[in-house]
Design an enzyme around this catalytic site. Sequence first.
Site, PDB file in Angstrom:
ATOM      1  CE1 TYR A  56       6.926  31.481  15.337  1.00 19.67           C
ATOM      2  CE2 TYR A  56       6.128  33.670  14.834  1.00 19.67           C
ATOM      3  CZ  TYR A  56       6.315  32.478  14.402  1.00 19.67           C
ATOM      4  OH  TYR A  56       5.439  31.904  13.441  1.00 19.67           O
ATOM      5  NE  ARG A  59       4.235  28.027  19.058  1.00 16.75           N
ATOM      6  CZ  ARG A  59       3.971  26.534  19.140  1.00 16.75           C
ATOM      7  NH1 ARG A  59       3.064  26.156  19.965  1.00 16.75           N
ATOM      8  NH2 ARG A  59       4.191  25.876  17.905  1.00 16.75           N
ATOM      9  CD  GLN A  91       5.018  19.057   8.081  1.00 20.56           C
ATOM     10  OE1 GLN A  91       4.450  19.762   7.628  1.00 20.56           O
ATOM     11  NE2 GLN A  91       4.904  17.814   8.524  1.00 20.56           N
ATOM     12  CG  ASP A  94       9.259  20.209  19.186  1.00 17.28           C
ATOM     13  OD1 ASP A  94      10.140  19.155  18.822  1.00 17.28           O
ATOM     14  OD2 ASP A  94       7.964  19.775  18.754  1.00 17.28           O
ATOM     15  CG  HIS A 109       8.105  24.141   8.313  1.00 18.27           C
ATOM     16  ND1 HIS A 109       6.865  23.458   8.682  1.00 18.27           N
ATOM     17  CD2 HIS A 109       8.243  24.163   7.207  1.00 18.27           C
ATOM     18  CE1 HIS A 109       6.401  22.990   7.332  1.00 18.27           C
ATOM     19  NE2 HIS A 109       7.221  23.395   6.462  1.00 18.27           N
ATOM     20  CB  SER A 177      -3.026  18.074   9.355  1.00 21.76           C
ATOM     21  OG  SER A 177      -2.384  19.203   8.972  1.00 21.76           O
ATOM     22  CG  ASN A 201      -2.122  11.755  11.924  1.00 22.66           C
ATOM     23  OD1 ASN A 201      -1.021  12.332  12.272  1.00 22.66           O
ATOM     24  ND2 ASN A 201      -2.922  12.334  11.499  1.00 22.66           N
TER      25      ASN A 201
END
Length: 234
Positions: A56, A59, A91, A94, A109, A177, A201
Site C-alpha cells: 500500500y 500504491r 470503488q 485514488d 472502498h 468489471s 465501459n
Amino acid sequence: MQQIRNIVILTGAGISAESGIDTFRGGGGLWEQHRVEDVATPEAFARDPDLVLRFYDMRRAAIQEKQPNAAHTALARLEAEWPGNLLLVTQNVDDLHERGGSRRVLHMHGEHLNAWCTSCDIRSRWTGPLIDRPACPACAAPTLRPDVVWFGEMPYRMGEIYAALREADLFVSIGTSGAVYPAAGFVQNARELGARTLELNLERSQGSHWFHESRLGPATEVVPAWVDEMLGFA
Ligand code: OAD
C-alpha cells in the site's frame, strides 16, 4: 431525459486507467501481479503486516504522481452544472475524482490517502509511508493501517448509497468489471426500483445484461460525450 432528476454514478478502476493507474482484473491487472489473499485481506495483514504495508505504501506513492483525466473532469462538470441531485460513488481508493474537481465523492472502498488507527479508530490524512509504524497523529499509538476496505470487510457508507439508489432516476456505472459485490449489485437495486441504467465501459462487464444500455469505449471518450449529452451540448 426530462424525467431525470436524481443521478447516482458508480465508478471503478477503469475510469483511472488512462491516468496510468492499474486496474485489478484482466491482462496486467493488479490481481495478476499480486494475490488478493497476500495483500488485501485482514488475515494477510495479521500474517505479514510488512508485506501489506509495503504494497500500500507503493500504491499510495504511485497515485500521487498521477493526474486526473478527461473522464474525471467531465464528471466534475456534470456535478457543477446538473440542476438535480448527483451522487458520485467510487470503488476507487485514488483521489483523482477530487483532484478532477468533484466535490461530493463517496469512497465505498476507502482512500489511499487516509490512515486508520486501529487503537483509537481515528482516520488521518496520510501521504507518506506506513512501513516504519509512525505514530497516530491522534493517540500516538504505532497502529496505523491503510484505510482501504479489504476482502472480508464491510464497504463504507452503504446506508447513504442505498438511500440514494432508492431515489435514483438514472444509475450510471463507469469503468467497473461488475465482479465485486455489493457494488456489482447496485444496477439490480436501481433497476428494480425503477431507475434507467447505463453502463460506460471499455468492454461489456460481467453484469452488462442488467443495464438498459451499454456504451463501449475508453472512459476519456465515452464519459465526456455522455456528460455533453446530459447537459444538452450534444
Ligand atoms: P476491475 O479491474 O475489476 O475492472 C475495471 C474495468 O474497467 C474493466 O471492466 C475494464 O474493461 C474497464 N476499463 C479498463 N480500461 C478502461 C478505460 N480506459 N475506459 C473505460 N473502462 C476501462 O476494477 P473494479 O471493477 O473497479 O476492491 O474492481 C472492483 C474492486 O475490485 C476494486 O474496488 C477493488 C478490487 O478488488 C477492493 O480492493 C476492495
